[in-house]
Design a protein around this motif. Structure first.
Motif: not given
Length: 920
Positions: A12-13, A37-39, A83-86, A89-90
């Motif tokens: 999904y990411l 992903v948050v949605n 990469r900056a959003q991993i 996200m976690l």
């Protein structure tokens, strides 16, 4: 039954990163993938699963890399923005309370497979949230896949429908097709259909391998060549079901959420909807709401860029309706009284077919209040059908209401219903609204504008589909054979949903006055004009068309003989495969374009690209052009003559072209070629009856005049005001010559630039069109912009505005939204920028001719000496009685010229003849 939801976080990411625009927060941090992903996570929590887990790939190699060192070797490095959003996200996943699983040495798929298998053994229902096709091998009763981006669920039957094989055959299927993304070797040239065909015949991969010697052709050779590596491919695509895990399925429950951490993260990344949910919970719990919030979820995109991103629909607009089947006089009288006093009447017809000029009415539905509607059956004729009210009696009672312009009416694609009612002597007046057009004007590109799509988008409502009540394909029945109760649920819902859509869409239009004006002053008034043109139709000379078909056939035979001579042998000109072999294998012509499967293309663009290298491609292009004319027009038009009227009736479409242009179908009048002699000859078959003439009135260079108006360029304005040849004047400016010294080639170059600029033509495109080198074409364009600096400034300003607002506007305020302006794909982005420059011209021209049609139709009311027949691009075509030609021509030119006030004159040329071709 307990439910486990497993989220394939890695899938999904990546998908959210590529599906959503490159959004960022106020600090410039990328947020697009994170937002998607948050949605999805918030949506998952609302489903309230008993168990859940977020599974992501761990860093480092996996056992598959040890099996095959080239596994995923071709994958590009992860983009920095992704990469900056991993880590964020976690962090959000953990703060939301999701158990997170990242197991070194295996992939997320293996962890998901292990958990799904364990849960299934415990009798727990499993839903795997993913977009990864590999996970289809896990599907079985009790384990389904869900794609939350498309909101589609795939069960066992769904796997079969999507891939053509059973879930237990997916591993073998993937082994045969291979995977270019993961660099899994398969059988060369073996696509999904071939793999499915082999597995249907031989059952398993082992069965296919055992029968490899029986499979012929080149694909059989590829299969035999792949036999040594297929066991490895199978091992690579097989998901492990026995990964050692620290947690059991029943331990995967939602943890306590860290609300303050969520508030901090949602604030930082500017997720307004997520913050709003937190505030609602805080208010319920008595906690203070979040302080000042950012302006939008998509922080870097102004809200007005995306009007299709609406708040959740009002619950009253998506609630079930209450519908009444009207079969008694008392019921009908009650509804008649409601229609007499209604502020707005939503109406719809049910018919025997989709051709408005040949279909018969079956019933009528009405709604005057949200959630309440009725269906009045008039002609259901299945065996045992209950008694229905008399059709003629009902229509006679409704006629005064339909024809009362003071009673506002609403439809969904109302033009169709207006045409149906016209067969029964009812001339609908007072059309105030059309939900299809409300959606179209609000945002032409946000969705399709049919009722089912609009209800889903703007109401969150799933409508009953026609196929659900009448069947589909060869087994589909006429609506007249649908039982009354079923027909009522379907038909009354149509009227009700039309009214609901109006309540959802009209406030949006009211909030943007220019759009409301386009809707009220252009789109709604042109509906009855188009309906009248469709009803009247156009007269064609069938004998002329049949003669032309014979002549085209003869010319096609001559071209076939010529092609055979050039090829040195006979072949089927209609076979791409045979043509491919001759052009590229036998004649060794260069391959300029390829098909999606990597084969040399033989489409029109590909043949044009090699037409200078050999005579054969040009002959093929000429042959195809004639074949298309014959199949589309000269052979087809005679069969389209309506037996009721003796005329051909096209269908005009208002909601099909994003720029506002009207299109047509059955027949498509917009595509009759005018640049070839054969194409122009087809127009000779469009004739007038005895004592009448055909008149064609055409705007001259309207889009170029609009360019002059919008750009305000002094040189271009001067060229039009002087009234001479604008292309010659342009050439004189560009080449620094007196107009009388401009050569034919110089004028041609200026004309190509004048028109090409509006469609974003590059120097390369100009060079190809003019047959000059790229440097010379670049020089032409540089000179052009030097002489017309206002044009260049307008184009740049338009691109800037489009990037800022997400849309461009016509002179009258119509908006065109351009979603690809923020695409990572350079070609898509460049295409959107070209559209941004062209749309104000093309859209303004569309608005102008619609305004002209409205004005001309108003003047024609009550006259019996002229009729508007067709609208084709920038042209209106009429039938005019011979004794009224002068007065009609003068009135039409006056109204077309006055349809807009521009900085240059709107020039209209009108010709008259016995047929459409002669009128030019």
């Amino acid at each position: 039954m307990a439910k486990l939801i497993l989220i394939d976080g890695s899938s999904y990411l990546y998908r959210a990163f590529h599906a959503l625009p490159p959004l960022s927060n106020a600090q410039g941090e990328p947020t697009g993938a994170l937002f998607g992903v948050v949605n999805m996570l918030r949506s998952t929590l609302k489903a309230k699963p008993d168990y859940l887990a977020f599974v992501s790939d761990a860093s480092g190699p996996t056992f598959r890399n040890a099996l095959y060192d080239q596994y995923k070797a071709n994958r590009p490095p992860m983009p920095d923005d992704l990469r900056a959003q991993i880590e964020p996200m976690l962090a959000i996943v953990g703060a939301l309370g999701f158990p997170i699983l990242r197991v070194p040495g295996v992939e997320a798929d293996d962890v998901i497979g292990t958990l799904a298998t364990q849960a299934h053994a415990l009798g727990i229902e499993v839903l795997i949230s993913t977009g990864d096709k590999d996970l289809a091998q896990l599907v079985r009763p009790g384990i389904d896949l869900i794609n939350t981006m498309t909101n589609t669920t795939t069960d066992t039957a769904g796997v079969m429908e999507k891939f053509g094989v059973k879930p237990e055959q997916i591993i073998d299927y993937l082994s045969l097709t291979g995977d270019t993304v993961d660099n899994v070797p398969g059988v060369t040239k073996c696509g999904p259909k071939t793999a499915a065909k082999w597995l249907a015949e031989y059952g398993t991969l082992d069965g296919v391998m055992a029968h490899a010697d029986k499979i012929g052709g080149k694909i059989g050779e590829y299969l035999r060549e792949a036999l040594p590596r297929l066991p490895l491919s199978r091992e690579l695509v097989t998901i492990k079901l026995d990964v050692p895990l620290d947690q059991s399925v029943t331990e995967l429950t939602q943890r306590d959420r860290h609300l303050e951490q969520l508030r901090e993260l949602f604030t930082r990344y500017e997720f307004k909807a997520a913050l709003k949910d937190l505030d609602a919970e805080a208010a319920t719990a008595g906690a203070p709401p979040t302080p000042a919030q950012p302006p939008a979820d998509a922080a870097s995109v102004p809200a007005e860029r995306t009007p299709s991103s609406l708040a959740p629909p009002n619950e009253s607009l998506s609630a079930p309706g209450s519908y009444e089947l009207v079969t008694t006089q008392a019921q009908f009288d009650h509804w008649l009284q409601q229609l007499q006093t209604a502020e707005l009447i939503a109406f719809d017809t049910e018919t025997t077919g989709i051709d408005a000029m040949q279909a018969d009415i079956v019933g009528l539905s009405f709604a005057v209040e949200i959630g309440k509607a009725c269906y009045i059956p008039l002609a259901h004729d299945y065996p045992g059908a209950p008694a229905q009210l008399a059709r003629d009696q009902v229509l006679a009672a409704l006629k005064p209401i339909f024809e009362d312009a003071s009673k506002p009416k609403l439809g969904q694609h109302a033009k169709y219903d207006i045409n149906i009612l016209s067969h029964y002597g009812i001339r609908v007046q007072g059309l105030k609204h059309d939900s299809m057009l409300e959606s179209y004007v609000w945002n032409a590109t946000a969705t399709r504008h049919d009722m089912d799509s609009l209800a889903k988008k703007y109401l969150g409502y799933e409508t009953i589909k026609f196929e659900q009540v009448a069947g589909k394909g060869a087994k589909q029945i006429s609506f007249s054979q649908v039982d009354l109760d079923t027909a009522c649920r379907y038909a009354a819902e149509d009227a009700d949903i039309t009214l609901r859509l109006h309540h959802a869409l009209w406030p949006l239009l009211e909030s943007v006055p220019p759009l409301r004006k386009v809707y009220e002053d252009i789109e709604i008034p042109v509906v009855p004009v188009l309906a009248g043109m469709e009803q009247h139709g156009v007269l064609i000379d069938v004998t002329t068309l049949r003669l032309q078909s014979q002549q085209l056939g003869k010319r096609m035979l001559e071209l076939q003989q010529q092609a055979w001579g050039l090829a040195g042998r006979e072949f089927n000109l209609d076979s791409p495969k045979q043509l491919q072999a001759i052009l590229f294998d036998e004649l060794n012509l260069p391959v300029k374009l390829k098909t999606p499967t990597g084969q040399p293309s033989t489409n029109e663009e590909a043949l044009e690209a090699i037409a200078d290298a050999h005579e054969l491609p040009r002959v093929i292009l000429d042959y195809r052009g004639l074949a298309k004319l014959r199949s589309t027009y000269t052979d087809k038009l005679p069969g389209m003559v309506n037996p009721r009227t003796g005329r051909v009736h096209t269908s005009y479409h208002q909601g099909a072209v994003a720029t506002g242009r009207i299109s047509s179908s059955d027949p498509n009048l917009q595509n009759i070629p005018v640049r070839t002699e054969e194409g122009r000859r087809i127009r000779q078959a469009f004739v007038a009856p005895a004592g009448w003439q055909v008149m064609a009135a055409d705007y001259s260079q309207i889009e170029l005049r609009i360019m002059a108006h919008l750009s305000g360029d002094e040189g271009l304005l001067r060229a039009f005001h002087e009234g001479g040849d604008v292309h010659r004047a342009t050439a004189a400016e560009v080449f620094g010559l007196p107009p009388e010294q401009v050569t034919t080639n110089q004028r041609r170059a200026a004309k190509a630039i004048n028109f090409g600029l509006m469609y974003g033509m590059s120097a390369f495109g100009l060079a190809r069109q003019l047959g000059v080198d790229r440097g010379e074409a670049s020089d032409y364009m540089a000179r052009y912009f030097a002489r017309y600096p206002g044009v260049h400034a307008f184009m740049e300003a338009t691109r800037t505005q489009a990037h800022r607002d997400g849309y461009v506007e016509t002179i009258f305020g119509r908006r065109l939204y351009l979603e690809n302006l923020t695409s990572r794909n350079q070609a898509h982005r460049a295409g959107a920028e070209r559209a941004a420059v062209n749309a104000p011209m093309q859209g303004s021209a569309a608005d102008i001719i619609k305004r002209a049609m409205i004005a001309v139709a108003d003047w024609l009311k009550g006259r019996d000496d002229a009729r508007m027949l067709m609208q084709v691009h920038d042209e209106l075509v009429f039938e005019v009685r011979e004794d009224a030609i002068d007065i009609v021509r003068s009135a039409v030119i006056e109204r077309m010229s006055g349809a807009a006030t521009l900085a240059v004159p709107l020039l209209v040329e009108a010709g008259v003849g016995a047929n459409w071709d002669e009128a030019h």
